[in-house]
Write an enzyme that holds these catalytic residues in place. Structure first.
Site, PDB file in Angstrom:
ATOM      1  N   GLU A 126      29.681  35.941  50.930  1.00  0.00           N
ATOM      2  CA  GLU A 126      29.533  34.482  50.899  1.00  0.00           C
ATOM      3  C   GLU A 126      30.029  33.857  52.204  1.00  0.00           C
ATOM      4  O   GLU A 126      31.098  34.220  52.695  1.00  0.00           O
ATOM      5  CB  GLU A 126      30.316  33.885  49.729  1.00  0.00           C
ATOM      6  CG  GLU A 126      30.005  32.410  49.521  1.00  0.00           C
ATOM      7  CD  GLU A 126      30.790  31.794  48.370  1.00  0.00           C
ATOM      8  OE1 GLU A 126      30.236  30.934  47.675  1.00  0.00           O
ATOM      9  OE2 GLU A 126      31.954  32.185  48.161  1.00  0.00           O
ATOM     10  N   HIS A 169      34.422  30.820  38.267  1.00  0.00           N
ATOM     11  CA  HIS A 169      33.180  31.010  39.034  1.00  0.00           C
ATOM     12  C   HIS A 169      32.176  31.900  38.302  1.00  0.00           C
ATOM     13  O   HIS A 169      30.979  31.840  38.597  1.00  0.00           O
ATOM     14  CB  HIS A 169      33.498  31.674  40.377  1.00  0.00           C
ATOM     15  CG  HIS A 169      33.762  30.714  41.484  1.00  0.00           C
ATOM     16  ND1 HIS A 169      32.955  29.631  41.760  1.00  0.00           N
ATOM     17  CD2 HIS A 169      34.755  30.681  42.424  1.00  0.00           C
ATOM     18  CE1 HIS A 169      33.433  28.990  42.811  1.00  0.00           C
ATOM     19  NE2 HIS A 169      34.533  29.599  43.229  1.00  0.00           N
ATOM     20  N   GLU A 225      32.619  25.163  43.935  1.00  0.00           N
ATOM     21  CA  GLU A 225      34.028  25.176  44.318  1.00  0.00           C
ATOM     22  C   GLU A 225      34.838  24.039  43.699  1.00  0.00           C
ATOM     23  O   GLU A 225      36.004  24.227  43.348  1.00  0.00           O
ATOM     24  CB  GLU A 225      34.154  25.160  45.844  1.00  0.00           C
ATOM     25  CG  GLU A 225      33.490  26.359  46.540  1.00  0.00           C
ATOM     26  CD  GLU A 225      34.042  27.706  46.080  1.00  0.00           C
ATOM     27  OE1 GLU A 225      35.086  27.733  45.405  1.00  0.00           O
ATOM     28  OE2 GLU A 225      33.411  28.727  46.396  1.00  0.00           O
ATOM     29  N   ASN A 285      32.459  37.612  43.477  1.00  0.00           N
ATOM     30  CA  ASN A 285      31.346  38.530  43.225  1.00  0.00           C
ATOM     31  C   ASN A 285      31.263  38.842  41.728  1.00  0.00           C
ATOM     32  O   ASN A 285      32.264  39.226  41.107  1.00  0.00           O
ATOM     33  CB  ASN A 285      31.546  39.844  43.981  1.00  0.00           C
ATOM     34  CG  ASN A 285      32.041  39.642  45.393  1.00  0.00           C
ATOM     35  OD1 ASN A 285      31.384  39.021  46.207  1.00  0.00           O
ATOM     36  ND2 ASN A 285      33.226  40.154  45.678  1.00  0.00           N
ATOM     37  N   GLY A 310      41.059  33.648  50.251  1.00  0.00           N
ATOM     38  CA  GLY A 310      42.013  33.937  49.200  1.00  0.00           C
ATOM     39  C   GLY A 310      41.449  34.927  48.207  1.00  0.00           C
ATOM     40  O   GLY A 310      42.139  35.835  47.744  1.00  0.00           O
ATOM     41  N   ALA A 311      40.143  34.744  47.874  1.00  0.00           N
ATOM     42  CA  ALA A 311      39.471  35.614  46.911  1.00  0.00           C
ATOM     43  C   ALA A 311      37.986  35.321  46.954  1.00  0.00           C
ATOM     44  O   ALA A 311      37.540  34.364  47.588  1.00  0.00           O
ATOM     45  CB  ALA A 311      40.024  35.386  45.504  1.00  0.00           C
ATOM     46  N   MET A 312      37.202  36.164  46.258  1.00  0.00           N
ATOM     47  CA  MET A 312      35.747  35.995  46.217  1.00  0.00           C
ATOM     48  C   MET A 312      35.237  36.412  44.840  1.00  0.00           C
ATOM     49  O   MET A 312      35.627  37.448  44.313  1.00  0.00           O
ATOM     50  CB  MET A 312      35.094  36.829  47.328  1.00  0.00           C
ATOM     51  CG  MET A 312      33.571  36.821  47.310  1.00  0.00           C
ATOM     52  SD  MET A 312      32.905  35.150  47.495  1.00  0.00           S
ATOM     53  CE  MET A 312      31.324  35.352  46.661  1.00  0.00           C
ATOM     54  N   HIS A 323      40.643  30.518  39.143  1.00  0.00           N
ATOM     55  CA  HIS A 323      39.547  30.005  39.985  1.00  0.00           C
ATOM     56  C   HIS A 323      38.368  30.979  39.998  1.00  0.00           C
ATOM     57  O   HIS A 323      37.214  30.594  39.743  1.00  0.00           O
ATOM     58  CB  HIS A 323      40.084  29.793  41.400  1.00  0.00           C
ATOM     59  CG  HIS A 323      39.102  29.188  42.354  1.00  0.00           C
ATOM     60  ND1 HIS A 323      39.125  27.860  42.692  1.00  0.00           N
ATOM     61  CD2 HIS A 323      38.059  29.720  43.046  1.00  0.00           C
ATOM     62  CE1 HIS A 323      38.153  27.601  43.559  1.00  0.00           C
ATOM     63  NE2 HIS A 323      37.497  28.724  43.788  1.00  0.00           N
ATOM     64  N   GLU A 324      38.641  32.250  40.283  1.00  0.00           N
ATOM     65  CA  GLU A 324      37.548  33.221  40.408  1.00  0.00           C
ATOM     66  C   GLU A 324      36.872  33.496  39.065  1.00  0.00           C
ATOM     67  O   GLU A 324      35.667  33.718  39.011  1.00  0.00           O
ATOM     68  CB  GLU A 324      38.069  34.527  41.014  1.00  0.00           C
ATOM     69  CG  GLU A 324      38.711  34.381  42.391  1.00  0.00           C
ATOM     70  CD  GLU A 324      37.901  33.535  43.358  1.00  0.00           C
ATOM     71  OE1 GLU A 324      36.654  33.666  43.387  1.00  0.00           O
ATOM     72  OE2 GLU A 324      38.511  32.725  44.085  1.00  0.00           O
TER      73      GLU A 324
END
Length: 902
Positions: A173, A347, A366, A311, A307-309, A343-344
């Site tokens: 991303e 998503h 976001e 996927n 911080g993080a993703m 948060h992740e």
């Protein structure tokens, strides 16, 4: 071959429906081989759509290269000879177009045209691809593993024995899937993925979906084959080859959750597993949609810029954002890890299940994920008091949104640098704050039912800004229908934050609105208009009253005469409030005699609004300082930290001005001595108590308060004498390290411990302490460096910021950035979070016209690179703001301090 291609291109241009949709002059779009490229736009044509990727990838962790092949099933919407897709830094070895039976359409090798400026390639099919027919595009490719943090990149870690080990991980991303495979790398091109990964026997492979089978293929290699994915955007694809250990658990609905980490950090994974299990179960119930994959992995990557993703099914994290060691991590560290996981996992619905149509609406991903951090933690982990942190989120958004350099939440973004810049405070924090305002306006139930409707309506698909508003309930206020879309457009399609002015005369409240700006330019703030859901309380009301302001001004009539009025109850609205003199006097007196008549959120927002108005020149500094006079009696951490935070920011601005600086230190310490002296050097108490202790003692030692320095030095010496065997109280350890780092032996010991620590959270605290040294030689020789051997490159942006905050390091950091600019841009792409932090962080303490000229001249020298970046304007505007604050307030502060000290 080139002549044949030219002839074929001419024929295609004459007879095929879809070719170049060019709006550029002829000859401008040339491929690397000099031939015309058949497409001129940054965004791909829509006449070919990917349906299913069959990907084989083989990273070699010895040569640090990878090879792969991909067979893409494509749906042709209009007749064409050309397939245009994305590729960046990949060597394409073979390109072939196959029919639905996977037979070659041509017996010739197809040439590939490359257009690097748009990161696109084009493949020409001699036979026309017919609308409605099924085709496959087959490509073989290879490249070195990336040396940065995007695409398919290498990461390393050291064992306790000092051995360096290598792994390969992805981060796609927003626009980097094209660095790992040729693909249609835009969010609207959702497709299924079947992934196969080749690896050695000492490694494991992970991808979005569960492992289906492993096949031994000879030469000591294994091929892991994964289940077919759900339909998803290319930026959510992920694959990793590593040697990590894991811990697993199962949710009540049968989802297998696994946490992966470096083997010697396995013991730090257990809290993340607990949090992920509980939070995923919460989201399934809240969104009324089951998590659609069989598994969810969370993995801590040693080298990671963000911080993080999120996927889908394989979320990736910086180690400090996932790993938690109860013997080392503080209450704030635990809150951070929990919020990032929240948060992740949010998503997986907002972003993965429903994805924005284009990056201009990235806030739909976001902003929602940021807001759901607070909604989920408040429900699942009430003891963490996450609501105390939410005001800071909105205050941070206001800080950016009150500058001319702000932007609308939904903004134009076309090229990769512009898209990267969309991942900012406006998308995340302002997005979260307007959602909170809307939820408060609609009621919790109305908001929740609306987003459930939105998720069901657009699942496995894409959505735009307006689709969200169309999904929310029809709302009536005071008997009238409210057009929510019209209302929310005023918040998402124009930049800035409203300033509400309030004048009370008897029972009448005269209300006005304009744009709040810290530096007013010829762009008239009064040209802006919002539909604002106002809330207010009075001295005679035990409940919150509401009003919708849709005009420039309005008059409200109260039921009776009152002593005071406080607008924006609990800071639930996204706006600043400015009272007339009588209004500020009444609220200042209320805080002095009975501050608990207002909630802690109202008290904190009053302090915040007052000092923001001081910065904008709308309120005198005397008035704001008088307002916080009551803080001696304050017991809640949020308003206390708000007031102390402003004093600390003033301290940073005036510390170069010695006369007033010393008075300021004396005045601040005497003012808050009772609060400071109440703090224990322990980990006792509730999370809010611990957070207050952490901040207050850090500030007290920063202000050179002798009892604080003595206690911290004593704890540091005991820790050193035990060779680190004694556990320091986690909430004060960073303060202890900072005090210990101020002499040569203490600094050297911390540097040694930094090199051997196996906990990234601990290392981040060591790094903050090392960067606080007043020895410029230590900072420049040991700390600021580009090689990444001692301090990982991922930490460089935050390190530069830490050095820039240090009065000894202002110009060291700035000179370092100027000298190494080209290298920094290679590591951290233009527009990225890293480069933005570096730019803003290095100038944050500048406050003179000479420094402003220096900054402007440097940015002019690199105009070609940064001309389209908003962050350049943000940085220069921050310096201008500092200059104006000092010119308006320095003498006022001197006089106020002298009066109080006398």
């Amino acid at each position: 071959m080139h002549l044949l291609l030219v002839i074929l291109f001419f024929l295609e241009a004459q007879f095929c429906v879809q070719s170049s949709d060019s709006n550029s002059p002829a000859g401008e779009n040339l491929a690397t081989n000099g031939l015309p490229f058949p497409w001129s736009k940054v965004r791909l044509p829509s006449y070919i759509v990917p349906v299913h990727y069959h990907l084989l990838i083989h990273p070699n962790l010895t040569t640090l290269r990878f090879n792969g092949s991909v067979k893409i099933e494509i749906d042709v919407k209009n007749n064409t000879n050309w397939v245009v897709l994305h590729s960046k830094n990949l060597k394409i070895f073979t390109a072939t177009v196959l029919d639905e039976h996977e037979a070659h359409l041509s017996d010739k090798v197809l040439s590939v045209l490359e257009y690097p400026s748009h990161e696109q390639i084009a493949i020409f099919s001699p036979k026309i691809l017919t609308s409605g027919e099924k085709y496959f595009l087959y490509l073989e490719f290879g490249a070195p593993l990336s040396d940065g943090f995007y695409g398919f990149y290498k990461s390393t870690y050291k064992t306790k024995a000092g051995e360096t080990r290598v792994l390969a991980s992805t981060h796609f991303e927003p626009t980097s899937a094209r660095m790992a495979l040729p693909c249609f790398d835009e969010p609207i091109f959702k497709a299924n993925y079947t992934v196969r990964i080749r690896r050695g026997p000492s490694h494991i492979a992970l991808s979005n979906m569960p492992l289906e089978q492993t096949v031994e293929i000879g030469n000591g290699l294994f091929e892991d084959q994964f289940e077919v994915s759900v339909r998803m955007s290319s930026y959510l694809l992920a694959f990793i080859v590593c040697d990590f250990r894991s811990v697993s658990g199962m949710t009540a609905t049968g989802i297998n959750i696994t946490i992966y980490a470096v083997p010697e950090k396995w013991h730090q994974t257990h809290y993340a597993l607990e949090a992920a299990l509980r939070l995923l179960e919460f989201y399934e119930q809240y969104f009324n949609i089951l998590y659609p994959l069989p598994k969810l992995d969370l993995i801590a990557i040693p080298d990671f810029q963000a911080g993080a993703m999120e996927n889908w099914g394989l979320t990736t994290y910086r180690e400090t954002s996932l790993l938690y060691d109860p013997d080392i991590s503080s209450a704030s560290d635990k809150l951070w890890v929990t919020m990032v996981i929240g948060h992740e996992l949010a998503h997986q619905w907002f972003g993965n299940l429903v994805t924005m149509e284009w990056w201009n609406d990235i806030w739909l991903n976001e902003g929602f994920a940021r807001y759901m951090e607070f909604v989920s933690l408040e429900a699942v982990y009430p003891e963490l008091k996450v609501e105390d942190h939410f005001l800071d989120t909105c205050f941070g958004a206001i800080g950016r949104d009150s500058l001319n350099s702000s932007r609308p939440i939904s903004s134009l973004a076309e090229n990769p640098a512009q898209i990267e810049e969309m991942f900012d405070t406006v998308s995340y924090d302002k997005g979260a704050c307007i959602l909170h305002m809307l939820r408060n306006f609609l009621t919790n139930e109305g908001f929740q039912s609306g987003i459930i409707r939105y998720l069901h309506r657009f699942k496995y698909s894409n959505a735009r800004n307006e689709d969200l508003w169309d999904s929310l309930i029809k709302y009536r206020f005071a008997g009238e229908h409210i057009d929510l879309k019209k209302m929310m457009y005023t918040w998402t399609l124009q930049k800035g934050i409203p300033l509400i002015t309030v004048k009370r005369q008897g029972r009448k409240l005269y209300i006005g609105q304009e744009r709040f700006l810290k530096i007013v330019l010829p762009d008239d703030p009064s040209c802006y208009l919002w539909h604002i859901p106002l809330t207010y309380k009075t001295s005679h009301s035990d409940y919150e009253m509401k009003h919708i302001l849709t005009t420039k001004s309005d008059v409200l009539t109260l039921d009776e005469e009152v002593d005071w009025v406080k607008l924006n109850s609990d800071m639930n609205g996204y706006y600043i409030v400015h009272y007339d003199e009588e209004g500020w006097n009444a609220l200042t007196e209320l805080l002095r005699i009975n501050h608990t008549a207002l909630s802690f959120k109202d008290r904190a927002s009053l302090i915040h609004n007052a000092f923001q108005l001081v910065t904008a020149g709308r309120l005198s500094l005397n008035r704001a300082l008088d307002l916080i006079g009551y803080l001696k009696s304050e017991t809640h951490n949020v308003p206390l930290l708000q007031g102390l935070g402003y004093l600390q920011s003033f301290y940073k601005m005036i510390e170069k001005r010695n006369i007033i600086f010393r008075d300021f230190l004396s005045g601040s310490i005497s003012y808050f001595r009772d609060v400071i002296d109440k703090q224990s050097w322990s980990d006792d108490g509730m999370v809010s108590d611990r957070r207050l202790r952490e901040e207050v003692l850090s500030l007290a030692c920063d202000f050179d308060y002798p009892p604080c320095l003595e206690k911290a030095k004593h704890l540091y010496n005991s820790w050193v004498e035990s060779n680190g065997a004694i556990s320091l109280p986690t909430d004060v350890s960073e303060t202890v390290y900072m005090v210990g780092a101020q002499d040569d032996s203490g600094w050297a010991y911390l540097l040694e411990k930094y090199g051997v620590s196996m906990c990234e959270t601990e290392k981040s605290k060591f790094l903050s302490a090392l960067a606080s040294s007043k020895d410029s030689e230590k900072l420049s020789r040991y700390i600021l460096g580009m090689d990444g051997t001692l301090i990982k490159t991922q930490n460089l942006p935050s390190l530069i910021y830490l050095v820039a905050k240090n009065p000894v390091g202002h110009f060291l950091a700035w000179d370092f950035v100027k000298k190494h600019w080209d290298e920094l841009v290679e590591k951290f792409p233009l527009g990225s979070f890293g480069i933005r932090n570096i730019i803003v962080g290095t100038v944050t303490q500048f406050s003179s016209t000479e420094e402003l000229r220096e900054v402007e001249n440097f940015f002019k020298s690199i105009t070609e690179q940064v001309s389209e970046l908003r962050v350049i304007q943000v940085a220069t505007e921050n310096v201008e703001k500092n200059i104006m604050w000092l010119s308006r307030n320095l003498e006022t502060m001197r006089t106020w301090l002298q009066q109080r000290l006398n």
